[in-house]
Every structure is written in structure tokens, then in C-alpha cells.
Design a protein around this motif. Sequence first.
Motif, mmCIF file in Angstrom:
data_model
loop_
_atom_site.group_PDB
_atom_site.id
_atom_site.type_symbol
_atom_site.label_atom_id
_atom_site.label_comp_id
_atom_site.label_asym_id
_atom_site.label_seq_id
_atom_site.Cartn_x
_atom_site.Cartn_y
_atom_site.Cartn_z
ATOM 1 N N UNK A 390 77.314 87.434 96.656
ATOM 2 C CA UNK A 390 77.930 88.212 95.764
ATOM 3 C C UNK A 390 76.847 88.640 94.933
ATOM 4 N N UNK A 391 75.848 87.812 94.622
ATOM 5 C CA UNK A 391 74.764 88.258 93.584
ATOM 6 C C UNK A 391 73.743 89.225 94.379
ATOM 7 N N UNK A 392 73.698 89.384 95.509
ATOM 8 C CA UNK A 392 72.767 89.983 96.416
ATOM 9 C C UNK A 392 72.852 91.273 96.378
ATOM 10 N N UNK A 393 74.056 91.864 96.793
ATOM 11 C CA UNK A 393 74.258 93.508 96.704
ATOM 12 C C UNK A 393 73.512 94.162 97.563
ATOM 13 N N UNK A 394 72.856 95.169 97.148
ATOM 14 C CA UNK A 394 72.145 96.088 97.866
ATOM 15 C C UNK A 394 70.645 95.091 98.538
ATOM 16 N N UNK A 395 70.789 95.063 99.614
ATOM 17 C CA UNK A 395 69.680 94.293 100.319
ATOM 18 C C UNK A 395 68.245 94.646 99.653
ATOM 19 N N UNK A 396 68.118 96.163 99.601
ATOM 20 C CA UNK A 396 66.628 96.738 99.340
ATOM 21 C C UNK A 396 66.500 96.129 97.844
ATOM 22 N N UNK A 421 69.852 86.178 101.340
ATOM 23 C CA UNK A 421 70.533 85.240 100.263
ATOM 24 C C UNK A 421 69.774 85.583 98.900
ATOM 25 N N UNK A 422 68.697 86.321 98.927
ATOM 26 C CA UNK A 422 67.921 86.509 97.758
ATOM 27 C C UNK A 422 68.878 87.589 96.790
ATOM 28 N N UNK A 423 68.618 87.745 95.401
ATOM 29 C CA UNK A 423 69.604 88.173 94.609
ATOM 30 C C UNK A 423 68.870 89.301 93.577
ATOM 31 N N UNK A 424 69.648 90.021 92.986
ATOM 32 C CA UNK A 424 69.016 91.239 92.027
ATOM 33 C C UNK A 424 68.961 90.989 90.699
ATOM 34 N N UNK A 425 69.672 90.063 90.015
ATOM 35 C CA UNK A 425 69.746 89.727 88.649
ATOM 36 C C UNK A 425 69.434 87.998 88.460
ATOM 37 N N UNK A 426 68.281 87.686 88.166
ATOM 38 C CA UNK A 426 68.105 86.228 88.173
ATOM 39 C C UNK A 426 69.118 85.662 87.040
ATOM 40 N N UNK A 427 69.236 86.144 85.569
ATOM 41 C CA UNK A 427 70.097 85.536 84.978
ATOM 42 C C UNK A 427 71.519 85.485 85.196
#
Length: 447
Positions: A390-396, A421-427
Motif C-alpha cells: 500500500x505504501x509502495x505505490x508507483x514502483x519508480x 516492497x520499498x516505499x515512497x514516504x518513510x514517515x
Amino acid sequence: MVKILKRRSISSQQVYDIGVEKDHNFLLANGLVASNCFNKSHSTAYAYVTYQTAYLKANYPVEYMSALLTASSDSQEKIEKYRENCLKIGIDVKPPNINYSQKEFTPQDKDIIFGFSAVKNLGEGAIDNILEAREKAGGKFTDFADFMSKINLKTVNRRALETLIYAGAFDSIHANRRQLIEGLDLLINWAQKRLKEKETGQLNVFDLMLGNTSESSSEIKYENAPQLPKIEDFTPQEKLKSEKEHLGFYVSEHPLKPFKESAKFLNPVNLSDLSEQKSRTKICVVAMLTTIKKHIDKNNNNMAFLTLEDISGQADGVVFASNYEQVKDNLIEDTPLLIWGKADNKGDKSQIIINQINKMENIQTVYIKLSPEQAINPQIQGKLKSILQEQSGDKNEAVIPIMAIIDSLNERIFVRFGDNYWVQNADNTVESLENAGFLAYLERVKN
């Protein structure tokens, strides 16, 4: 040399080069045919030399790399390349040292001392004069005043002295480079005056009082030398920047070296290996920008062409208009950056199409603490997977890595999640994980 006295055509035959698919013949006069063939004697000789070279590199790596660096002293690009090779095999190339460097790169135990021949603005005559003065000084200069009083300032000019200071050549006898730079004019004038007094037979009153009447004395003091200004040294970043400006490359340490180990879990690509990456593959590099050329495309939008540099070499990068606004604030020269993009290999040209740029000091990682029971629980795994997707969103855009820490009684295991499984926003990710009952926190990449 063999002198050809007479040519005679025996017959006409098809002649082919080894490894060339088509005819590659040269028609000479009188119907003769010549070909650029590689005969067995040449092949044998080259194979023998290759074997000898491989033997030397395998058994005498420090000596071998010293010779290779010396042979490439006039090429900054090759020196950088070979220094990177030295680093890979555990050999440290130390900066030039006024008391230990020779004309060539010199082996010293398991290290290599930088050779004077690769220092810009230092000609053959200046190098010879420094080495001769050092020999007369008993093999070592005691301090900068001792050095200045023994060299020929007409041969080792101000420009050469500045380059040596910025390169760190005097660090072993005077560590504060800024002091030497700021006080250089005073020391040059003092040394020239001292030489003039010596030539005219006039001894300085301080020399007479101190008993320094003989240049052969092994412990000559220079209390009458001008005092250097009491100022703080350059910062490590300023030192490295000056080294690059005056030498064309970094000598004491590469600014990216401290991040090499800490960023390893990101699996960054070396720029020298860019051509080996498949086109359109998502990659990241730890690099600096050496040139930034802003451009307006045909749709009147901003874009940029970049030159990237890491420890292994350089490569080109391009930021298209679709990503320019997102990365423009981090288009900064000579700053360690984490750059995300896609490999773009077309023919002999390799570049990176850049999507994201972040300062290394701002790179964050999300850590999740799990017990061994949680790590193997399918329900916990599914819950964790759902949150991260859910937190990943756009893979790029998902460039913040996720690390799991599994603590057992006997050991601590670190598991890096795949970039899916990497994410866009850490917080936001940490907040979602905590709301779901996970123990999660942020940590910055350390240099």
C-alpha cells in the motif's frame, strides 16, 4: 629491419583475416594481395607476455599496480581507474608525501605511495630538485621552513608549491594546509632573502646567535622563519574539493568512500559497470555531479544533462521534463548523492535516465523489528506485505528500503526486503506499521 629487394607473384589466392567474416584483402601493384593476418609467432609472443603479466599481478600485486600507475602518470582518467582497482584488491594508494614520495609510484609494504610524476604543475626539474634537496637534508625535511630553505624556488615555483600543499604532500610535517597557503608568500620571501644572504656571505644575526652557521648541521633550527597565521585548517570537504581543482582527482580520499560500505545494502551500481546493465533496468548509483547543463526542450519545459562521477569513473545522465521539478533542488555539484533511474544503453553510449536524486545525508531506511515467531507467521507476513504494498505505490518512486531485524537468543539477523516492497514516504510507512502493532523506526545512512 628487412629490406625488400624484389617481389614476385606466385599465384592468386583468396586471403582472409582471422576472425573477420568477409574478405579483407589489400590489392597491391603487380597483382599481389596482402592481408592483415596475425601469425602464430605473434600469437605465441603475446600469449607469453600475457601469462607473465598475470603472474606478476597475482603474486606481486603492489609492485604490479605501482608500475601500472607510473606508466599512466599522464592520464588522470587511467589513474582514477587503477586506483579503484587497487581499492578492490585491498591496496591503499596514499597521497604524495614530501618525505617519502619518489618520481614514480612506490610500493610501501601493502600500500602504494603516490608518485610526484602524477602531480600537476610539477615538472621534471622541480621533482629532481626536491629529491636532491631531500637527500642533502639527510632523507627527510623536518618542517616546511627546512624544505623552503633547501629547494631552488626558481625551479619549484609558487604554483608547484600550492599544488603540493593542496595535494597533502606536506601533511606529515605540517598538517594545517590553510596555514601554509596563507603564509606561503611570507615563507617564499624569507627563503629568497635567506638564499641571498648565504650567497653574499652575510649571516643573519639570529643564525649567529643560534649557531646555525653550517648548512651541514643535522639539526638546523629556523626560529627566525616567519610565523604562520593562526587559523583553522580547511574542512575535510574543502580539502577534497581543492585536491580535485588542483590535481584533477582526489588523492587523500574520495568523498564517496565513507558511503561505500553504509550504502551497500542499496546494491548501488558502479558507473564503470553501467554498460553491463540491461536497458530500462531500475538502478541506483552513489555518485556526485561534476557538470550540470540545464536545457529547454521542444515543448518549452526544463530538463538537464548531467555528468556523474563515482569512485570507479564517470557517466552521463539525463533528467527529462517529467522529473525535473522533483529533482531540481538536488542538482548540486560535488555533493554525495543517491541517484535513482534506469539504465539506457544504445550502441556504445551508456547513460542513466534519472527519476530521483537525494542527498546521501538525507537517505532513510525503515527498520522493522520482528521476533523469530513473527517472522515465520503467515498471518504476520501477509499483514506486513499488505502495508508495504500500500505504501509502495508507483514502483519508480518507491526508493526507501525496508529492513527487518530478527532478534533471537543467539544472534541478530538483518533481512533486506526486495525493492518491490520499498516505499515512497518513510514517515507514513512507520506510522502505518506502528498502528498495525509493529515496532518500526527510521534511520539515516551513516558515512
